[in-house]
Scaffold this active site. Structure first.
Site, PDB file in Angstrom:
ATOM      1  N   SER A 128       0.825  -1.206   0.000  1.00 64.68           N
ATOM      2  CA  SER A 128       0.000   0.000   0.000  1.00 64.68           C
ATOM      3  C   SER A 128       0.861   1.260   0.000  1.00 64.68           C
ATOM      4  CB  SER A 128      -0.923   0.014   1.219  1.00 64.68           C
ATOM      5  OG  SER A 128      -0.154   0.107   2.414  1.00 64.68           O
ATOM      6  N   HIS A 129       0.192   2.419  -0.173  1.00 65.38           N
ATOM      7  CA  HIS A 129       0.892   3.704  -0.238  1.00 65.38           C
ATOM      8  C   HIS A 129       1.786   3.930   0.974  1.00 65.38           C
ATOM      9  CE1 HIS A 129       1.178   8.044   0.730  1.00 65.38           C
ATOM     10  NE2 HIS A 129       1.460   8.147  -0.549  1.00 65.38           N
ATOM     11  N   ALA A 130       1.255   3.734   2.184  1.00 64.63           N
ATOM     12  CA  ALA A 130       2.035   4.011   3.399  1.00 64.63           C
ATOM     13  C   ALA A 130       3.301   3.169   3.436  1.00 64.63           C
ATOM     14  CB  ALA A 130       1.186   3.752   4.643  1.00 64.63           C
TER      15      ALA A 130
END
Length: 405
Positions: free
Chosen positions: A362-364
């Site tokens: 994911s982005h994080a």
């Protein structure tokens, strides 16, 4: 003016579209569409001194100027013809900047993409919105932090796929060099990319062996008419696997083909429609995710998915949204539900990050790995279980979070 995706190159159509062009020319499955090339952006903005405008009046003024600039006169008619040839479907209008998807940093999500757009006037406006997103606050802050210059923008216009399941996979650099990691959930893939849902995880070995961890997938994104809607997943489907093992193997084989084509490990977004797999995007892996060390993580009082290697200790800083950004200080451990690109500046100053949802792709997690800080993803109830200001130690290699009381 418009360029078929099959003819797109990075020089004329930006990094994202150029990669899709390579995939199409190799015979790999990419949704049909066209690219509004870099030349169109140059023509629309040639009389605007955007760098000076941003420096003197701020990035918002530069963004407004691009939005107000008329597109090249032939563009709306060409878009109308293209959409008619596709059967006038809803489309995805996606950025393809010259700075995106490089081997050094993904610039993931810094520019706008719009889903479910229908009709030439709306698509023309969406193209201008993508152009203008070069001058959004989050994009200009990202460029200042990364030391990159001002890019130019091409725009991809593709048929939007109503996916049954979708997600992200990370391939090894070579077919026999390790496992392909796949994250999957129901509906459109933005929920996996942005970390809004904790996805199923599959590891497909070089000999097509599959191990999987099925998550409690509570929400999904789908198209309804011209809107993208988030809704709850039916209770009976939440804990069903989004993919069967045979489909995971087919995905991994496609991923290995892409890695072989580009000669390095790839971060690939994909969608499953009926029983057909489509490739939506590919870019170099900037930093591989860690592999969980089970026994070490099992001894911790709180655990999640390992997202970025390393350990850090600092005060937990609970952030529920942008209104809380001002409370974050260097050395804090960011604790939140999930992140999106607007949160990227926070990930440059904190010592680590813990999210309630999301996976290692994911982005994080991707931005944490690029910044070299530990991350633990998908720890349910983290914002309630970690009091604000309490010192905590985050181990991003094992997925362990240890409060210090």
């Amino acid at each position: 003016m418009l360029v078929p995706i099959a003819d797109a190159t990075a020089d004329t159509c930006g990094g994202k579209a150029g990669t899709l062009g390579v995939l199409v020319r190799a015979g790999l499955p990419v949704p049909p569409g066209v690219v509004v090339p870099l030349a169109a952006y140059r023509a629309a903005t040639r009389d605007l001194d955007l760098a000076r405008l941003a420096a003197t009046r701020g990035s918002a003024a530069a963004r407004r100027a691009v939005t107000a600039a008329p597109p090249p006169p032939e563009l709306p008619g060409q878009l109308a013809s293209t959409l008619a040839a596709l059967g006038d479907p809803p489309v995805a209008v996606r950025s393809s900047a010259t700075s995106e998807d490089t081997a050094e940093a993904s610039a993931a999500g810094q520019h706008d993409s719009l889903l479910g757009v229908r009709g030439a006037p709306a698509v023309t406006d969406a193209v201008r919105a993508c152009w203008a997103s070069l001058w959004s606050e989050r994009a200009t802050v990202y460029r200042r932090g990364s030391g990159t210059g001002t890019p130019e923008m091409a725009v991809i216009v593709q048929r939007l796929l109503d996916a049954r399941a979708s997600g992200v996979m990370f391939t090894p650099a070579q077919a026999d060099a390790g496992a392909t990691v796949i994250e999957a959930s129901w509906g459109l893939g933005a929920s996996v990319v942005e970390g809004r849902v904790t996805p199923d995880t599959y590891r497909v070995g070089a000999c097509d062996t599959v191990t999987r961890s099925v998550a409690d997938k509570r929400t999904r994104l789908d198209r309804y008419g011209d809107r993208i809607v988030a809704r709850a997943v039916a209770a009976g489907d939440r804990n069903l696997p989004a993919l069967d093992d045979a489909t995971a193997v087919r995905l991994a084989r496609l991923g290995r083909d892409v890695a072989t084509l580009f000669g390095r490990a790839q971060d690939i977004e994909w969608a499953l429609v009926d029983d057909r797999i489509w490739l939506l995007q590919a870019r170099p892996v900037t930093a591989a995710p860690p592999v969980a060390s089970g026994p070490a993580a099992a001894t911790a009082p709180l655990t999640g998915t390992p997202g970025s290697r390393g350990t850090a200790t600092g005060p937990a800083r609970i952030v529920r949204g942008p209104d809380d950004f001002g409370r974050v200080r260097p050395g804090d451990i960011l604790v939140c539900r999930f992140t999106d690109p607007a949160w990227t500046p926070l990930l440059r100053i904190v010592a680590g990050v813990v999210t309630e949802t999301g996976g290692a792709l994911s982005h994080a997690a991707i931005v944490a790995r690029e910044q070299g800080i530990p991350a633990v993803l998908g720890m349910p109830g983290a914002m309630d279980r970690l009091p604000d200001g309490l010192p905590v130690t985050v181990d991003g290699s094992t997925g362990a979070v240890r409060p210090h009381t």
